[in-house]
Design a protein around this motif. Structure first.
Motif, short mmCIF file in Angstrom:
data_model
loop_
_atom_site.label_atom_id
_atom_site.label_comp_id
_atom_site.label_asym_id
_atom_site.label_seq_id
_atom_site.Cartn_x
_atom_site.Cartn_y
_atom_site.Cartn_z
N LEU A 128 35.09 8.15 -40.91
CA LEU A 128 34.70 8.59 -39.57
C LEU A 128 33.74 7.56 -38.98
N VAL A 129 34.01 7.14 -37.74
CA VAL A 129 33.12 6.22 -37.03
C VAL A 129 32.61 6.92 -35.78
N LEU A 130 31.32 7.19 -35.75
CA LEU A 130 30.68 7.81 -34.59
C LEU A 130 29.98 6.70 -33.82
N TYR A 131 30.57 6.34 -32.69
CA TYR A 131 30.17 5.18 -31.92
C TYR A 131 29.58 5.66 -30.59
N THR A 239 31.03 8.04 -43.41
CA THR A 239 30.74 7.94 -41.98
C THR A 239 29.93 6.70 -41.64
N LEU A 240 30.37 6.04 -40.57
CA LEU A 240 29.63 4.91 -39.99
C LEU A 240 29.14 5.34 -38.61
N SER A 265 25.73 8.43 -44.88
CA SER A 265 26.24 7.67 -43.73
C SER A 265 25.59 6.29 -43.66
N ARG A 266 26.28 5.39 -42.94
CA ARG A 266 25.76 4.06 -42.66
C ARG A 266 25.36 4.01 -41.18
N PHE A 292 32.73 -1.38 -43.32
CA PHE A 292 32.88 0.06 -43.57
C PHE A 292 34.26 0.37 -44.11
N THR A 293 35.28 -0.21 -43.52
CA THR A 293 36.65 0.04 -43.97
C THR A 293 36.83 -0.37 -45.42
#
Length: 298
Positions: A128-131, A239-240, A265-266, A292-293
């Motif tokens: 998951l990437v929360l941008y 999560t990133l 998370s990162r 991250f991937t």
């Protein structure tokens, strides 16, 4: 633009599929693990989220959310576009594409949708990437944005283009597609850390970006409340969290809170970006996404 109908659904280009009886359009570019990207707004065109640097190592599936662009509108338009409804559409799209696990990237309002999706369907995500997202909206979010806008105005005092931005800020209550597009273009410098210094790079986006008006009410005409602070600590998906240092809408305060709430998370802060880090610092953004991937368990 040629639209593919029901052929190779992950081939490059634009595709239309039927999901839940509605037309869902999406666009495929790149190669590698699949990353489904949900743009912001809501209602902003998907092209604003295009990230060619990420397409070098990911198959990017850019979604046009229901009600936006080539995707079909709900009968209740402009109402009814809740996070629950967007999530239902995303689940249907993943089923149509036969994708059991994907990376889900959500930008701005798309991040709110991605959070909801991850909390309710963690089994469908490898990452998951929360941008430029936040754990909560409402009064605290509005107050923080107001403070950041004041900082933006102070930083750019005397800039010839500032009055147009201020006019856009006064027009944010519009409820018409054409008017909201005009307002979005007026506000474009707010989305960048140094828009006027790099206007030759970003000016074309300002001239072409468009937006569909979508309300914040669900199908029952009730506000679609966003407050994930109690549930995010249960999130087990890798999560990133990515944020631009100068983001006005969903700035570092909210990214740090997301990072603190989500176990393991990162957090990556793009120091020379605001809300559009994939355009302002494309290499740094892509490197964070690549790292991250690679960290996601096979």
């Amino acid at each position: 633009m040629e639209i593919s109908m029901e052929k190779d659904l992950l081939s490059p280009g634009a595709h239309d599929v039927a999901v839940d009886g509605l037309t869902q359009r999406y666009h495929v570019y790149g190669s590698g693990p699949v990353c489904v990207a949900m743009p912001g707004g809501p209602g902003v065109i998907w092209e604003s989220l295009r990230m060619p640097a990420a397409e070098e190592f990911l198959t990017m599936v850019y979604v046009e959310p229901l009600g936006t662009g080539g995707s079909q509108r709900l009968p209740s338009h402009p109402d009814g576009y809740s996070r629950k409804r967007y999530t239902r559409s995303l689940v249907g799209l993943l089923d149509r594409l036969s994708l059991p696990l994907v990376i889900l990237l959500g930008h701005s309002h798309g991040g709110f949708v991605a959070q909801y999706f991850a909390l309710h369907h963690p089994d469908r995500l490898s990452g998951l990437v929360l941008y430029e997202s936040a754990p909560v909206t409402g009064p605290p979010h509005i107050a923080e944005a107001g403070t950041k806008i004041e900082e933006f105005v102070r930083r750019h005092e005397g800039q010839a283009g500032l009055p147009r931005v201020l006019h856009g800020l006064q027009s944010m209550s519009v409820t018409d597609d054409e008017e909201i597009t005009t307002t979005l273009r007026d506000l474009m410098p707010v989305f960048f850390a140094n828009y006027w210094e790099r206007e030759n790079e970003f000016g074309s986006l300002r001239e072409t970006i468009s937006c569909t008006y979508i309300s914040s009410l669900d199908e029952k005409l009730e506000p679609d409340i966003i407050d994930d602070r109690d549930t995010l600590p249960s999130l087990a998906v890798p999560t990133l969290v990515v944020v631009g240092r100068y983001d006005v809408q969903c700035g570092p305060r909210w990214a740090e809170e997301l990072h603190a709430l989500i176990p393991g998370s990162r957090l990556v802060v793009l120091e020379d970006s605001a809300h559009m880090g994939h355009l302002e610092e494309p290499a740094a953004f892509a490197n964070a996404l690549r790292d991250f991937t690679r960290s996601i368990p096979a």
